[in-house]
Design a protein around this motif. Structure first.
Motif, PDB file in Angstrom:
ATOM      1  N   THR A   1       2.582 131.108  30.588  1.00  0.00           N
ATOM      2  CA  THR A   1       2.385 130.850  29.334  1.00  0.00           C
ATOM      3  C   THR A   1       1.205 131.260  28.677  1.00  0.00           C
ATOM      4  OG1 THR A   1       1.183 128.821  30.108  1.00  0.00           O
ATOM      5  CG2 THR A   1       3.330 128.308  29.550  1.00  0.00           C
ATOM      6  N   SER A   2       0.383 131.754  29.591  1.00  0.00           N
ATOM      7  CA  SER A   2      -0.725 132.597  28.846  1.00  0.00           C
ATOM      8  C   SER A   2      -0.368 133.919  28.269  1.00  0.00           C
ATOM      9  CB  SER A   2      -2.018 132.662  30.060  1.00  0.00           C
ATOM     10  OG  SER A   2      -1.587 133.782  30.844  1.00  0.00           O
ATOM     11  N   GLY A   3       0.623 134.645  28.901  1.00  0.00           N
ATOM     12  CA  GLY A   3       0.874 135.697  28.262  1.00  0.00           C
ATOM     13  C   GLY A   3       0.162 137.077  28.541  1.00  0.00           C
ATOM     14  N   ARG A   4      -0.856 136.788  29.557  1.00  0.00           N
ATOM     15  CA  ARG A   4      -1.840 137.836  29.797  1.00  0.00           C
ATOM     16  C   ARG A   4      -2.437 137.733  31.147  1.00  0.00           C
ATOM     17  NH1 ARG A   4      -7.131 135.851  30.220  1.00  0.00           N
ATOM     18  NH2 ARG A   4      -7.276 133.469  29.592  1.00  0.00           N
ATOM     19  N   SER A   5      -2.876 138.936  31.851  1.00  0.00           N
ATOM     20  CA  SER A   5      -3.595 138.973  32.966  1.00  0.00           C
ATOM     21  C   SER A   5      -4.680 137.934  33.241  1.00  0.00           C
ATOM     22  CB  SER A   5      -4.068 140.516  33.425  1.00  0.00           C
ATOM     23  OG  SER A   5      -5.091 140.883  32.403  1.00  0.00           O
ATOM     24  N   MET A   6      -4.823 137.496  34.359  1.00  0.00           N
ATOM     25  CA  MET A   6      -5.902 136.441  34.613  1.00  0.00           C
ATOM     26  C   MET A   6      -6.606 136.890  35.867  1.00  0.00           C
ATOM     27  SD  MET A   6      -4.268 133.042  33.346  1.00  0.00           S
ATOM     28  CE  MET A   6      -5.557 132.024  32.892  1.00  0.00           C
ATOM     29  N   SER A   7      -7.679 136.816  36.112  1.00  0.00           N
ATOM     30  CA  SER A   7      -8.543 136.825  37.231  1.00  0.00           C
ATOM     31  C   SER A   7      -8.321 135.653  38.193  1.00  0.00           C
ATOM     32  CB  SER A   7      -9.866 137.431  37.355  1.00  0.00           C
ATOM     33  OG  SER A   7     -10.495 136.056  36.826  1.00  0.00           O
ATOM     34  N   THR A   8      -8.549 135.858  39.583  1.00  0.00           N
ATOM     35  CA  THR A   8      -8.497 134.755  40.620  1.00  0.00           C
ATOM     36  C   THR A   8      -9.474 133.854  40.120  1.00  0.00           C
ATOM     37  OG1 THR A   8      -7.647 136.431  42.147  1.00  0.00           O
ATOM     38  CG2 THR A   8      -8.415 134.069  42.909  1.00  0.00           C
ATOM     39  N   ASP A   9     -10.576 134.397  39.986  1.00  0.00           N
ATOM     40  CA  ASP A   9     -11.886 133.464  39.576  1.00  0.00           C
ATOM     41  C   ASP A   9     -11.657 132.591  38.314  1.00  0.00           C
ATOM     42  OD1 ASP A   9     -13.402 134.421  41.719  1.00  0.00           O
ATOM     43  OD2 ASP A   9     -14.309 135.653  40.418  1.00  0.00           O
ATOM     44  N   GLU A  10     -11.128 133.152  37.267  1.00  0.00           N
ATOM     45  CA  GLU A  10     -10.737 132.486  35.983  1.00  0.00           C
ATOM     46  C   GLU A  10      -9.543 131.321  36.503  1.00  0.00           C
ATOM     47  OE1 GLU A  10      -8.972 133.446  31.640  1.00  0.00           O
ATOM     48  OE2 GLU A  10      -8.819 134.991  33.104  1.00  0.00           O
ATOM     49  N   LEU A  11      -8.772 131.674  37.166  1.00  0.00           N
ATOM     50  CA  LEU A  11      -7.421 130.822  37.491  1.00  0.00           C
ATOM     51  C   LEU A  11      -8.090 129.632  38.529  1.00  0.00           C
ATOM     52  CD1 LEU A  11      -4.613 133.326  38.149  1.00  0.00           C
ATOM     53  CD2 LEU A  11      -4.597 131.437  36.778  1.00  0.00           C
ATOM     54  N   SER A  12      -8.936 129.853  39.293  1.00  0.00           N
ATOM     55  CA  SER A  12      -9.674 128.926  40.082  1.00  0.00           C
ATOM     56  C   SER A  12     -10.192 127.932  39.434  1.00  0.00           C
ATOM     57  CB  SER A  12     -10.510 129.457  41.286  1.00  0.00           C
ATOM     58  OG  SER A  12     -11.518 130.196  40.736  1.00  0.00           O
TER      59      SER A  12
END
Length: 70
Positions: free
Chosen positions: A16-27
């Motif tokens: 749903t974000s439609g963009r790349s995301m870092s592991t830190d951001e996801l955590s």
């Protein structure tokens, strides 16, 4: 949270974000450690790869994860 349920949640967030995301951001979003998120993302990547006739792939580029069309 089990790896399976975490990977499902991560799949939904990233799709749903439609963009790349870092592991830190996801955590930070899911309230789990980066290690747990990395494990769940690796499992998700493997599960998506095993899907037959799937148009999606999960890719890590420079420490950021993104869904792309195969």
């Amino acid at each position: 949270m089990t790896d399976n349920s975490l990977s499902i949640i991560l799949e939904a967030i990233m799709f749903t974000s439609g963009r790349s995301m870092s592991t830190d951001e996801l955590s930070k979003i899911v309230g789990e450690t980066s290690e747990e998120v990395n494990t769940a993302l690796s499992e998700l990547k493997a599960r998506i790869k095993r899907r037959q006739d799937s148009a999606l792939q999960l890719t890590e580029v420079s420490g950021r994860w993104i869904f792309a069309v195969s």
